[in-house]
Design a protein around this motif. Structure first.
Motif, mmCIF file in Angstrom:
data_model
loop_
_atom_site.group_PDB
_atom_site.id
_atom_site.type_symbol
_atom_site.label_atom_id
_atom_site.label_comp_id
_atom_site.label_asym_id
_atom_site.label_seq_id
_atom_site.Cartn_x
_atom_site.Cartn_y
_atom_site.Cartn_z
ATOM 1 N N TYR A 45 0.855 -1.190 0.000
ATOM 2 C CA TYR A 45 0.000 0.000 0.000
ATOM 3 C C TYR A 45 0.892 1.242 0.000
ATOM 4 O O TYR A 45 1.066 1.910 1.021
ATOM 5 C CB TYR A 45 -0.923 -0.002 1.223
ATOM 6 C CG TYR A 45 -1.936 -1.127 1.194
ATOM 7 C CD1 TYR A 45 -3.221 -0.913 0.696
ATOM 8 C CD2 TYR A 45 -1.607 -2.400 1.638
ATOM 9 C CE1 TYR A 45 -4.164 -1.939 0.653
ATOM 10 C CE2 TYR A 45 -2.527 -3.435 1.593
ATOM 11 C CZ TYR A 45 -3.798 -3.194 1.102
ATOM 12 O OH TYR A 45 -4.724 -4.214 1.060
ATOM 13 N N SER A 57 -9.684 4.860 1.994
ATOM 14 C CA SER A 57 -10.105 3.507 1.626
ATOM 15 C C SER A 57 -8.918 2.545 1.599
ATOM 16 O O SER A 57 -9.057 1.359 1.940
ATOM 17 C CB SER A 57 -10.813 3.511 0.266
ATOM 18 O OG SER A 57 -9.966 4.043 -0.741
ATOM 19 N N ASP A 58 -7.742 3.033 1.219
ATOM 20 C CA ASP A 58 -6.551 2.181 1.223
ATOM 21 C C ASP A 58 -6.179 1.787 2.645
ATOM 22 O O ASP A 58 -5.720 0.656 2.893
ATOM 23 C CB ASP A 58 -5.368 2.904 0.571
ATOM 24 C CG ASP A 58 -5.489 2.960 -0.939
ATOM 25 O OD1 ASP A 58 -6.462 2.388 -1.482
ATOM 26 O OD2 ASP A 58 -4.623 3.583 -1.577
ATOM 27 N N VAL A 97 -8.283 1.427 5.191
ATOM 28 C CA VAL A 97 -9.248 0.406 5.602
ATOM 29 C C VAL A 97 -8.800 -0.968 5.103
ATOM 30 O O VAL A 97 -8.775 -1.956 5.853
ATOM 31 C CB VAL A 97 -10.658 0.735 5.065
ATOM 32 C CG1 VAL A 97 -11.618 -0.425 5.337
ATOM 33 C CG2 VAL A 97 -11.186 2.013 5.705
ATOM 34 N N ASP A 98 -8.414 -1.042 3.825
ATOM 35 C CA ASP A 98 -7.994 -2.313 3.239
ATOM 36 C C ASP A 98 -6.713 -2.830 3.890
ATOM 37 O O ASP A 98 -6.552 -4.040 4.129
ATOM 38 C CB ASP A 98 -7.791 -2.164 1.738
ATOM 39 C CG ASP A 98 -9.090 -1.860 1.007
ATOM 40 O OD1 ASP A 98 -10.170 -2.073 1.598
ATOM 41 O OD2 ASP A 98 -9.028 -1.397 -0.149
ATOM 42 N N VAL A 113 -5.580 -2.261 7.006
ATOM 43 C CA VAL A 113 -5.836 -2.753 8.360
ATOM 44 C C VAL A 113 -6.537 -4.106 8.317
ATOM 45 O O VAL A 113 -6.218 -5.022 9.092
ATOM 46 C CB VAL A 113 -6.663 -1.732 9.158
ATOM 47 C CG1 VAL A 113 -7.068 -2.313 10.516
ATOM 48 C CG2 VAL A 113 -5.859 -0.455 9.369
ATOM 49 N N MET A 114 -7.473 -4.269 7.401
ATOM 50 C CA MET A 114 -8.150 -5.555 7.267
ATOM 51 C C MET A 114 -7.165 -6.659 6.908
ATOM 52 O O MET A 114 -7.210 -7.769 7.461
ATOM 53 C CB MET A 114 -9.255 -5.459 6.209
ATOM 54 C CG MET A 114 -10.451 -4.635 6.625
ATOM 55 S SD MET A 114 -11.734 -4.565 5.334
ATOM 56 C CE MET A 114 -12.211 -6.295 5.231
ATOM 57 N N GLU A 115 -6.245 -6.372 5.985
ATOM 58 C CA GLU A 115 -5.279 -7.392 5.569
ATOM 59 C C GLU A 115 -4.291 -7.719 6.675
ATOM 60 O O GLU A 115 -3.892 -8.882 6.849
ATOM 61 C CB GLU A 115 -4.547 -6.932 4.310
ATOM 62 C CG GLU A 115 -3.682 -8.013 3.694
ATOM 63 C CD GLU A 115 -3.188 -7.679 2.303
ATOM 64 O OE1 GLU A 115 -2.317 -8.410 1.802
ATOM 65 O OE2 GLU A 115 -3.675 -6.679 1.714
ATOM 66 N N ARG A 165 -4.844 -7.910 9.729
ATOM 67 C CA ARG A 165 -5.471 -8.781 10.729
ATOM 68 C C ARG A 165 -5.134 -10.253 10.486
ATOM 69 O O ARG A 165 -5.213 -11.065 11.403
ATOM 70 C CB ARG A 165 -6.992 -8.600 10.713
ATOM 71 C CG ARG A 165 -7.487 -7.271 11.252
ATOM 72 C CD ARG A 165 -7.240 -7.161 12.757
ATOM 73 N NE ARG A 165 -7.950 -6.022 13.322
ATOM 74 C CZ ARG A 165 -7.458 -4.799 13.422
ATOM 75 N NH1 ARG A 165 -6.221 -4.562 12.973
ATOM 76 N NH2 ARG A 165 -8.163 -3.820 13.954
ATOM 77 N N HIS A 166 -4.772 -10.595 9.261
ATOM 78 C CA HIS A 166 -4.502 -11.991 8.918
ATOM 79 C C HIS A 166 -3.044 -12.383 9.102
ATOM 80 O O HIS A 166 -2.689 -13.539 8.867
ATOM 81 C CB HIS A 166 -4.919 -12.253 7.466
ATOM 82 C CG HIS A 166 -6.368 -11.990 7.187
ATOM 83 N ND1 HIS A 166 -7.371 -12.814 7.630
ATOM 84 C CD2 HIS A 166 -6.984 -10.974 6.535
ATOM 85 C CE1 HIS A 166 -8.549 -12.331 7.246
ATOM 86 N NE2 HIS A 166 -8.335 -11.209 6.583
ATOM 87 N N SER A 189 -0.242 -10.167 14.106
ATOM 88 C CA SER A 189 -1.501 -9.657 14.652
ATOM 89 C C SER A 189 -2.007 -10.494 15.822
ATOM 90 O O SER A 189 -2.740 -9.990 16.682
ATOM 91 C CB SER A 189 -2.559 -9.611 13.549
ATOM 92 O OG SER A 189 -3.784 -9.096 14.029
ATOM 93 N N THR A 243 -6.546 0.341 20.234
ATOM 94 C CA THR A 243 -7.619 1.336 20.256
ATOM 95 C C THR A 243 -7.357 2.290 21.411
ATOM 96 O O THR A 243 -6.628 1.952 22.355
ATOM 97 C CB THR A 243 -8.998 0.669 20.451
ATOM 98 O OG1 THR A 243 -9.000 -0.092 21.671
ATOM 99 C CG2 THR A 243 -9.348 -0.225 19.282
#
Length: 237
Positions: free
Chosen positions: A167, A195-196, A198-199, A201-203, A205-206, A210, A217
């Motif tokens: 990213y 939006s980048d 968001v993507d 952080v989601m990735e 997580r895997h 992580s 938070t």
């Protein structure tokens, strides 16, 4: 001390100061509000040369804070003096500080294969305000993470770093808070494309790393203003 750290360059102290205005402030006469904001802005101006201050608005992104000042200085006393003077202004008397995070800029202990050795010094300095959006959160790892060998942690972080470099629209700034504040790190991502983020952080997580996250938070979405006066004008008064 990490192998690539030296005592030749002083470390930067970095602070994310979050402020919230009392709703009653908006009911003050317009002239009084205007004067208070200008007094606040002049204090920020007075510290030019002693500290870097990048202002952000959180109006509409969080309900518990309205402003963020990303501040960088080479001593804690400068940050203390600035805070004291800001809170003594006409606006400052109506502000609370729901969050404030402190740390130091420091070269990462993990090898980044995407960073050339000649760029190493740049990694130990924070250069803020290059993008419109800033995403900040405190970061704490589990004790199990620190009990792993250096090689195990390095292997997990290699995957983490690889995902981050997929990213390129996102710039990472990490400060170390060990012994200075409640968290271990504060991470701040700059980007012009939410939006980048968001993507990303989601990735992340895997990834293996992580699994060892204890806390990441609260998360703050901040919008950079052209200057502190422009950010103060978003307060609605």
């Amino acid at each position: 001390m990490a192998e690539n750290e030296t005592d030749e360059l002083p470390r930067q102290f970095v602070n994310y100061l979050f402020l919230q205005v009392d709703p009653a402030w908006r009911r003050l006469p317009e002239e009084e509000r205007r004067a208070g904001k200008e007094e606040f802005a002049r204090v920020v101006d007075d510290f030019r040369g002693r500290a870097i201050v990048v202002p952000f608005s959180l109006m509409g992104t969080r309900g518990d804070c309205d402003l963020c000042l990303w501040r960088i200085a080479y001593d804690v006393e400068t940050l203390q003096e600035m805070t004291s003077r800001l809170l003594a202004t006409g606006l400052g008397k109506w502000l609370s500080r729901p969050y404030s995070y402190l740390g130091q800029a420091k070269t990462s202990v993990y090898e980044d294969p995407y960073i050339h050795p000649s760029q190493e010094e740049k990694r130990s300095r924070v250069r803020p305000g290059e993008y419109k959006y800033l995403f900040i959160y405190p970061f704490v790892k589990t004790r199990e993470w620190f009990q792993m060998s250096k090689e195990q942690r390095g292997a997990a972080m290699k995957e983490h770093i690889r995902v981050g470099h997929e990213y390129p629209s996102i710039k990472l700034n990490t400060i170390y808070s060990f012994g200075l504040d409640d968290q271990e790190w504060v991470v701040a991502f700059e980007s012009n494309r939410p939006s980048d983020f968001v993507d990303l952080v989601m990735e992340l997580r895997h990834t293996e790393a992580s699994r060892y996250t204890l806390r990441d938070t609260p998360i703050f979405t901040c919008v950079r203003g052209e200057n502190v006066r422009a950010v103060l004008d978003t307060l609605g008064g």
